[in-house]
Write a protein that holds these residues in place. Structure first.
Motif, PDB file in Angstrom:
ATOM      1  N   GLU A  36       0.841  -1.208   0.000  1.00 32.03           N
ATOM      2  CA  GLU A  36       0.000   0.000   0.000  1.00 32.03           C
ATOM      3  C   GLU A  36       0.877   1.261   0.000  1.00 32.03           C
ATOM      4  OE1 GLU A  36      -3.072   0.048   3.041  1.00 32.03           O
ATOM      5  OE2 GLU A  36      -3.498   2.162   2.581  1.00 32.03           O
ATOM      6  N   GLN A  39       2.089   1.910  -3.428  1.00 34.41           N
ATOM      7  CA  GLN A  39       1.014   2.405  -4.297  1.00 34.41           C
ATOM      8  C   GLN A  39       0.703   3.875  -3.983  1.00 34.41           C
ATOM      9  OE1 GLN A  39      -2.527   0.146  -3.497  1.00 34.41           O
ATOM     10  NE2 GLN A  39      -3.735   1.585  -4.701  1.00 34.41           N
ATOM     11  N   ARG A  40       0.668   4.211  -2.685  1.00 36.90           N
ATOM     12  CA  ARG A  40       0.244   5.572  -2.317  1.00 36.90           C
ATOM     13  C   ARG A  40       1.333   6.618  -2.503  1.00 36.90           C
ATOM     14  NH1 ARG A  40      -3.925   4.822   2.779  1.00 36.90           N
ATOM     15  NH2 ARG A  40      -3.858   7.100   2.865  1.00 36.90           N
TER      16      ARG A  40
END
Ligand code: NAP
Ligand code: GLV
Length: 327
Positions: A36, A39-40
């Protein structure tokens, strides 16, 4: 311009960042899974990271516009600094603002271990106390007048040493760099070889950063040098101590006690620690007072804001990034 903040900080810190850029704020005080995070961080210029966020070459490969990683911690072993430098990303940390609070906590563990406070509390609560005894089972170690040994006489190590003066202690220390005539070392502390530190000290406090050189800096050979009456305090990082070897030394009473704020593989706890009554355990809370955590958040925000203007931030760990940009 976008900033990613990977875990819950103070609302005032986030407001300040919002005045500067769009903020992707993860208002959760839990570790951000690596996938995550990867991705962020895409499209972000700034990253406010915590000490549990791993920043490495793989992450940077997908973070094209990233200019700065601002770690909200003084220790930065979660960051591959060389990979950041190669990618042109500034890295900052929060030194200084947590010295006194962390030194207080080192002393809290030292005193608790010396006088067996936590085990005595559990025993008293369980209703075991039948009456005052002269030779009670709780006789501990004197702290006053004892020899304090510090491994890593940096900012926090020096704050720990200063406190020892009030206890009339002799202070010895070992650090990578030997002092010269111009070095100011508090509390008349004396530099000694590492072996001497371990064999002479009654209380040993660890305050080195976690690096390949300090991995298992305290393992079976160092523990074997310690006095049977000595106590070890790890407030540095998990991995500086070989926890398996420490558990064995504590179980066999080859040393008197230990105070542990940090652990190998934390937050997982080696089950061996649970069964011992001569170890005091705390969950990595060395800098944990509200005032200090706020100061850390502010320091990290200062670093991030300055870096995003293209200037060198106050606590830049890899100045080569700037030099390379200039040359
Ligand atoms: P610092 O000012 O950089 O001090 C580190 C000291 O360790 C320096 O004296 C350094 O010596 C010495 N050192 C480094 N590598 C060494 C080696 N291989 N052998 C012997 N000595 C070595 O850092 P600090 O601000 O005091 O913080 C120290 C560490 O405490 C942090 O890195 C962090 O991991 C930990 N910490 C933990 C908590 C917690 O919540 N438990 C809170 C704050 C900090 P030189 O002077 O020669 O470089
Ligand atoms: C805490 O462990 C820190 O390094 O700030």
């Amino acid at each position: 311009m976008k900033i990613l903040v990977t875990r819950r900080l103070f609302p005032e810190t986030i407001e300040r960042l919002r005045g500067l850029a769009e903020v992707d704020y993860r208002d959760l005080d839990e570790n951000l899974p690596a996938a995550e995070l990867a991705q962020r961080v895409v499209g972000c210029a700034g990253l406010m990271a915590g000490l549990t966020d791993r920043i490495d070459a793989a992450l940077l490969a997908g973070a094209d516009g990233l200019k700065v990683v601002s770690n909200v911690a003084v220790g930065y072993n979660n960051i591959d600094v060389a990979a950041c430098t190669a990618a042109g990303v500034m890295v900052t940390n929060t030194p200084g603002v947590l010295n006194e609070t962390t030194a207080d906590m080192a002393w809290t563990l030292l005193m608790a271990s010396a006088r067996r406070v936590v085990a005595a509390d559990a025993w008293t609560r369980a209703g075991n106390w039948q009456g005052w005894k002269f030779q009670d089972p709780w006789m501990g170690q004197d702290v006053h007048g004892a020899t304090l040994g510090i491994l890593g006489m940096g900012r926090i190590g020096q704050a720990v040493a200063r406190r020892a003066q009030g206890f009339d202690m002799r202070v010895i220390y070992h650090s990578r760099t030997r002092p010269d005539a111009t070095s100011h070392i508090p509390g008349r502390a004396q530099w000694v070889a590492k072996e001497r530190l371990f064999s002479e000290a009654d209380f040993i406090v660890l305050l080195v950063p976690y690096t390949p050189q300090t991995h298992h800096a305290v393992a079976a050979p160092e523990l074997a040098l310690m006095k049977p009456t000595a106590h070890l305090i790890n407030i540095a990082r998990g991995g500086v101590v070989d926890d398996v070897a420490l558990i064995e030394a504590l179980r066999e009473r080859r040393i008197a006690g230990a105070g542990m704020d940090v652990f190998e593989g934390e937050p997982a706890l080696n089950p061996g620690f649970r069964t011992l009554d001569n170890v005091t355990l705390t969950p990595h809370i060395g800098s944990s007072t509200r005032a200090t955590r706020l100061a850390m958040a502010n320091c990290a925000a200062d670093n991030l804001c300055v870096a995003l203007t293209g200037q060198a931030p106050p606590n830049l760990i890899n100045p080569d990034v700037i030099l390379e940009r200039v040359s």
